[in-house]
Write an enzyme that holds these catalytic residues in place. Structure first.
Site, mmCIF file in Angstrom:
data_model
loop_
_atom_site.group_PDB
_atom_site.id
_atom_site.type_symbol
_atom_site.label_atom_id
_atom_site.label_comp_id
_atom_site.label_asym_id
_atom_site.label_seq_id
_atom_site.Cartn_x
_atom_site.Cartn_y
_atom_site.Cartn_z
ATOM 1 N N SER A 101 0.853 -1.186 0.000
ATOM 2 C CA SER A 101 0.000 0.000 0.000
ATOM 3 C C SER A 101 0.885 1.231 0.000
ATOM 4 O O SER A 101 2.035 1.183 0.453
ATOM 5 C CB SER A 101 -0.881 0.009 1.252
ATOM 6 O OG SER A 101 -1.518 1.259 1.448
ATOM 7 N N TYR B 80 -2.461 -1.475 10.154
ATOM 8 C CA TYR B 80 -2.505 -1.636 8.704
ATOM 9 C C TYR B 80 -1.240 -1.071 8.068
ATOM 10 O O TYR B 80 -0.611 -1.721 7.225
ATOM 11 C CB TYR B 80 -3.740 -0.941 8.137
ATOM 12 C CG TYR B 80 -3.884 -1.091 6.642
ATOM 13 C CD1 TYR B 80 -4.493 -2.223 6.107
ATOM 14 C CD2 TYR B 80 -3.407 -0.119 5.762
ATOM 15 C CE1 TYR B 80 -4.622 -2.376 4.734
ATOM 16 C CE2 TYR B 80 -3.539 -0.260 4.394
ATOM 17 C CZ TYR B 80 -4.141 -1.384 3.880
ATOM 18 O OH TYR B 80 -4.254 -1.544 2.525
#
Length: 249
Positions: free
Chosen positions: A139, A152
Site C-alpha cells: 500500500s 494496517y
C-alpha cells in the site's frame, strides 16, 4: 509478469480490488481462480462470470490455506501466478490497549501471516514452472502512515520488506516477485470508503494496473501515478509535508 497466458490464483478476490483485478486478468486471456471465505459470494462470482474458477479459503486459518492450496494445485497444476490479495484495514486508537489489541492482532494475522502462509504453500510449485510470479500487495501507506490505521500501515510496510527480501532470495529461480502498491482506492476496505471522493476510482486503478503490467513486464513494483506521492515522499525530501497532507494537518 506477462499480461496473458497465465494461470492465476488470487485469494481475497471476492470483492473490491481483488475481484476487479481477477476479472481484468480473465479478460486478458488468463485462467483465473478466485479465493475467498464466503461460499455464497464465490458461487455468485462463478455464476456471473463463466470461466472464472473459485475455491474457498480463509488465509487467517493455516488449515484452510493448506487445504485450499492442495485443491488449487490438484485442479490447476499449471498455476504460475499467485497474487496475495487478502487484507483487512481497521481504525484503531492506541491510547488504550483494550481498544486496539484484538484489532491489531487480526490485521497482522490476515495481512502478514496470510501472505506468508500462501507463499509457503506455493513457492516450491512455482519454482518448478518455467515462468512464475508472486505478486504481493502492499500500500502507499507502507511508506507514509495514516494516523488512524497503525496496524494496517505496519502490516503493509512488512509486506514491502518481505517482497524486497524474497526477490533477492528467489533471484536464482524462475519466480519473479512483484509488489502491487495501491493508493487509496474506492472500495469496501473501510466503511464508507467506496464513496470517498478523494480516493481513486476502482475502474481507473485497475485499468492503469493492467496497462503497467502489460507495458512493464519486468517491473518490480506496480505503482499507479497516484501512489507516487506517498511512495517517494522521503526520497523527494517532503515526507513531513506528505504525512501532514494525508492526515489533514
Amino acid at each position: 509478469m506477462q499480461i496473458t497466458g497465465n494461470t492465476v490464483f488470487i485469494p481475497g478476490a471476492t470483492s473490491g480490488l481483488g475481484l476487479a483485478l481477477a476479472l481484468a486478468l480473465r479478460e486478458r486471456g488468463n485462467t483465473v481462480i478466485v479465493g475467498g471465505r464466503r461460499t455464497e459470494l464465490l458461487e455468485k462470482i462463478a455464476a456471473e462470470n463463466p470461466g472464472v474458477e473459485t475455491v474457498r479459503i480463509d488465509t487467517a486459518d493455516p488449515a484452510s490455506v493448506e487445504a485450499a492450496s492442495k485443491d488449487v494445485l490438484a485442479r490447476f497444476p499449471s498455476v504460475n501466478v499467485l497474487i496475495t490479495m487478502a487484507g483487512i484495514m481497521r481504525v484503531e486508537d492506541w491510547h488504550r490497549p483494550e481498544s486496539f489489541l484484538e484489532s491489531a492482532e487480526s490485521v497482522v494475522t490476515t495481512n502478514v501471516l496470510g501472505p506468508i502462509r500462501l507463499i509457503a504453500a506455493f513457492v516450491e510449485h512455482l519454482q518448478a514452472q518455467p515462468d512464475a510470479t508472486i505478486m504481493t500487495v502492499s500500500s502507499g501507506l507502507a511508506f507514509t502512515p495514516l494516523t488512524i490505521t497503525p496496524s494496517y500501515n505496519a502490516s503493509k510496510a512488512a509486506i514491502h520488506m518481505l517482497s524486497e527480501s524474497l526477490r533477492l532470495q528467489l533471484a536464482d529461480t524462475s519466480v519473479k516477485v512483484v509488489e502491487l502498491e495501491p493508493p487509496a482506492v474506492r472500495s469496501d476496505l473501510l466503511p464508507g470508503h467506496k464513496e470517498n471522493e478523494q480516493a481513486m476510482p476502482l475502474d481507473e486503478f485497475i485499468t492503469e494496473v493492467v496497462e503497467l503490467i502489460e507495458t512493464q513486464p519486468d517491473a518490480r513494483e506496480i505503482q499507479v501515478e497516484r501512489v507516487k506521492f506517498l511512495r517517494y515522499g522521503e526520497a523527494r525530501g517532503d515526507y513531513d509535508q506528505v504525512v501532514a497532507a494525508i492526515n489533514g494537518h
